[in-house]
Design a protein around this motif. Structure first.
Motif, PDB file in Angstrom:
ATOM      1  N   SER A  40      53.406  30.677 -14.583  1.00  0.00           N
ATOM      2  CA  SER A  40      52.370  31.105 -15.524  1.00  0.00           C
ATOM      3  C   SER A  40      51.427  29.927 -15.800  1.00  0.00           C
ATOM      4  N   VAL A  41      50.142  30.156 -15.631  1.00  0.00           N
ATOM      5  CA  VAL A  41      49.120  29.192 -16.030  1.00  0.00           C
ATOM      6  C   VAL A  41      48.663  29.628 -17.414  1.00  0.00           C
ATOM      7  N   ASN A  42      49.068  28.891 -18.432  1.00  0.00           N
ATOM      8  CA  ASN A  42      49.008  29.398 -19.795  1.00  0.00           C
ATOM      9  C   ASN A  42      47.676  29.164 -20.497  1.00  0.00           C
ATOM     10  N   SER A  69      54.244  27.043 -16.782  1.00  0.00           N
ATOM     11  CA  SER A  69      55.655  27.283 -17.059  1.00  0.00           C
ATOM     12  C   SER A  69      56.201  28.284 -16.054  1.00  0.00           C
ATOM     13  N   SER A  70      57.518  28.444 -16.086  1.00  0.00           N
ATOM     14  CA  SER A  70      58.183  29.396 -15.195  1.00  0.00           C
ATOM     15  C   SER A  70      59.449  29.886 -15.869  1.00  0.00           C
ATOM     16  N   PRO A  71      59.708  31.195 -15.872  1.00  0.00           N
ATOM     17  CA  PRO A  71      60.948  31.694 -16.480  1.00  0.00           C
ATOM     18  C   PRO A  71      62.185  31.261 -15.714  1.00  0.00           C
ATOM     19  N   GLU A  72      62.033  30.909 -14.441  1.00  0.00           N
ATOM     20  CA  GLU A  72      63.182  30.470 -13.641  1.00  0.00           C
ATOM     21  C   GLU A  72      63.494  28.989 -13.825  1.00  0.00           C
ATOM     22  N   LEU A  73      62.617  28.269 -14.492  1.00  0.00           N
ATOM     23  CA  LEU A  73      62.733  26.814 -14.540  1.00  0.00           C
ATOM     24  C   LEU A  73      63.541  26.359 -15.751  1.00  0.00           C
ATOM     25  N   VAL A  74      64.533  25.504 -15.504  1.00  0.00           N
ATOM     26  CA  VAL A  74      65.327  24.876 -16.562  1.00  0.00           C
ATOM     27  C   VAL A  74      64.708  23.506 -16.833  1.00  0.00           C
ATOM     28  N   PRO A  75      64.173  23.244 -18.030  1.00  0.00           N
ATOM     29  CA  PRO A  75      63.439  21.995 -18.255  1.00  0.00           C
ATOM     30  C   PRO A  75      64.239  20.739 -17.946  1.00  0.00           C
ATOM     31  N   GLY A  76      65.531  20.746 -18.236  1.00  0.00           N
ATOM     32  CA  GLY A  76      66.337  19.570 -17.955  1.00  0.00           C
ATOM     33  C   GLY A  76      66.729  19.426 -16.499  1.00  0.00           C
ATOM     34  N   ASP A  77      66.534  20.477 -15.705  1.00  0.00           N
ATOM     35  CA  ASP A  77      66.907  20.443 -14.294  1.00  0.00           C
ATOM     36  C   ASP A  77      66.093  21.481 -13.508  1.00  0.00           C
TER      37      ASP A  77
END
Length: 436
Positions: A40-42, A69-77
């Motif tokens: 997503s380009v917010n 952002s991305s719903p599949e993305l884990v910010p810490g990894d």
């Protein structure tokens, strides 16, 4: 000229192969809804960042601010999403100048803006020079090392674990714990150096003192030096808790200013990235002069895969992680070591081990995510997740490596061989250490 939406701009750079879906704040969409990755380009700031810096720096700025952002993305990894994005490489298109001009014209038709960089971003190379911080001068090195390492010690412990060891571990199996693998790395270094109780070791760029603790517990007299004040504080408190003050010491000091000499061995683990390629000859000469004849050096550093690529890091790494950091190929490093007068006994590539190490650090960061955000703020916590996951992928893809060089300062007077015929640090070796 018809104005372009975000999806139009993406289509200039990427074929629609069904591998990614990109939706934007302007209502446009690129790729199928059932794609494995969704981005997503917010907001428009993300677009301006990319126009200003159409490279890793622009993307990093937008991601760290939450502009993409991305719903599949884990910010810490974010490793899994990075890996899927790498699958897009065959779908990349080379835009022509006319299309690039259309993008810039369309964006700036809404106003010419250059949004401020995230507050956690460090100064550019040009600004550091303007402030008098020449690369790899003593003042420059002190500033850049402090920038990276003088963070919260608690934050580093969240992902490094109890060993507080910020370099490549050594695994017998991917199932090994991080602590086991870090202990094995420290032992490997000490075993290669083949030191006995009472011998003197200098540890250049010692970090938080894990090598000092490990060496002192073997009865080795060890001096560690680092430019980071937070590391010195942590290391000396750790040494005191262990009751090892009579054997171990850590100083806030440039390795060039260490007054002692005649060390039996010197190790430099993960510090060479800060030295700068043109300073390699003086670096190895400084070490050579601080060693006794027949003394040993264990130099451990991240390397380029070949000597045809540039030495300097990209803009993202330079501004956010290691200002003025440089990497060279193993062959280039070996040449300087030989030309200094050392004999190289062994060279080992630990590339796969560093990928495993980074995966463990990312897992630790995810487990401690809420505390990491509390300590550092979400942008900086995101930064470390981004950096470590990206490095893990690059080690796996063999874009970068990490090498250990075991070297001896020859004794030109006695001309005597001082090490066994076969590797003495290998567990199943029948050769006994020369100093046992």
């Amino acid at each position: 000229m018809t104005a372009m939406n975000v999806a139009d701009m993406v289509s200039i750079f990427l074929k629609n192969s069904g591998k990614i879906n990109i939706t934007a704040f302007d209502g446009s969409s690129f790729g199928p809804q059932d794609a494995p990755v969704h981005i997503s380009v917010n907001n428009s700031r993300a677009v301006y960042y990319m126009v200003d810096h159409p490279n890793d720096l622009g993307l990093a700025r937008a991601y760290l601010q939450g502009d993409i952002s991305s719903p599949e993305l884990v910010p810490g990894d974010p490793y899994e999403v990075f890996k899927q994005l790498m699958a897009l490489k065959p779908d990349l298109k080379k835009p022509n100048p006319a299309d690039l001009a259309r993008i810039v014209t369309s964006v700036y038709s809404h106003g010419i803006r250059h949004p401020e960089a995230p507050s956690i971003e460090g100064p550019s190379r040009w600004k550091r020079r303007a402030e008098g911080l020449l690369p790899h001068s003593k003042a420059g090195d002190e500033a850049t090392v402090s920038y990276h390492y003088d963070q919260s010690n608690e934050f580093y412990r969240l992902f490094l674990g109890p060993s507080m060891t910020y370099t490549c571990a050594v695994f017998d199996s991917p199932q090994d714990s991080l602590e086991e693998a870090q202990e094995r790395k420290l032992d490997l270094v000490l075993d290669k150096l083949d030191l006995k109780p009472g011998d003197r070791l200098l540890d250049i760029g010692c970090g938080w003192g894990s090598m000092e603790i490990r060496a002192a517990k073997r009865g080795i007299r060890v001096l560690g030096v680092t430019l980071a004040a937070e590391q010195v504080k942590w290391a000396n408190e750790w040494i005191k808790r262990e009751g090892l003050e009579d054997l171990a010491e850590v100083r806030q000091m440039d390795y060039r200013d260490v007054p002692e000499g005649d060390f039996d061995a010197i190790c430099s683990i993960g510090m060479m990235e800060h030295v700068g390629f043109k300073h390699y000859p003086s670096y190895f000469k400084e070490i050579f002069d601080k060693l006794k004849p027949n003394g040993r050096l264990l130099n451990h550093q991240i390397t380029r895969v070949n000597s045809t690529t540039g030495k300097a890091a990209g803009e993202f790494i330079d501004r956010y992680i290691f200002p003025d950091g440089q990497l060279a190929s193993p062959g280039e490093i070996e040449t300087v070591i030989h030309d200094t007068g050392f004999e190289i006994v062994n060279q080992e590539n630990l590339r796969q081990h560093y990928a495993l190490t980074l995966h463990d650090w990312n897992k630790n960061l995810v487990a401690g995510w809420d505390r990491a955000v509390e300590l550092m703020g979400e942008p900086k916590a995101r930064l470390w997740g981004l950096y470590m996951a990206g490095c893990a992928l690059n080690f796996e893809l063999n874009n970068i490596q990490v090498h250990q060089f075991l070297c001896v300062r020859p004794d030109s007077e006695t001309m005597t061989d001082t090490y066994p015929l076969r590797p003495w640090w290998v567990e199943d070796s029948t050769v006994k250490p020369s100093k046992a």
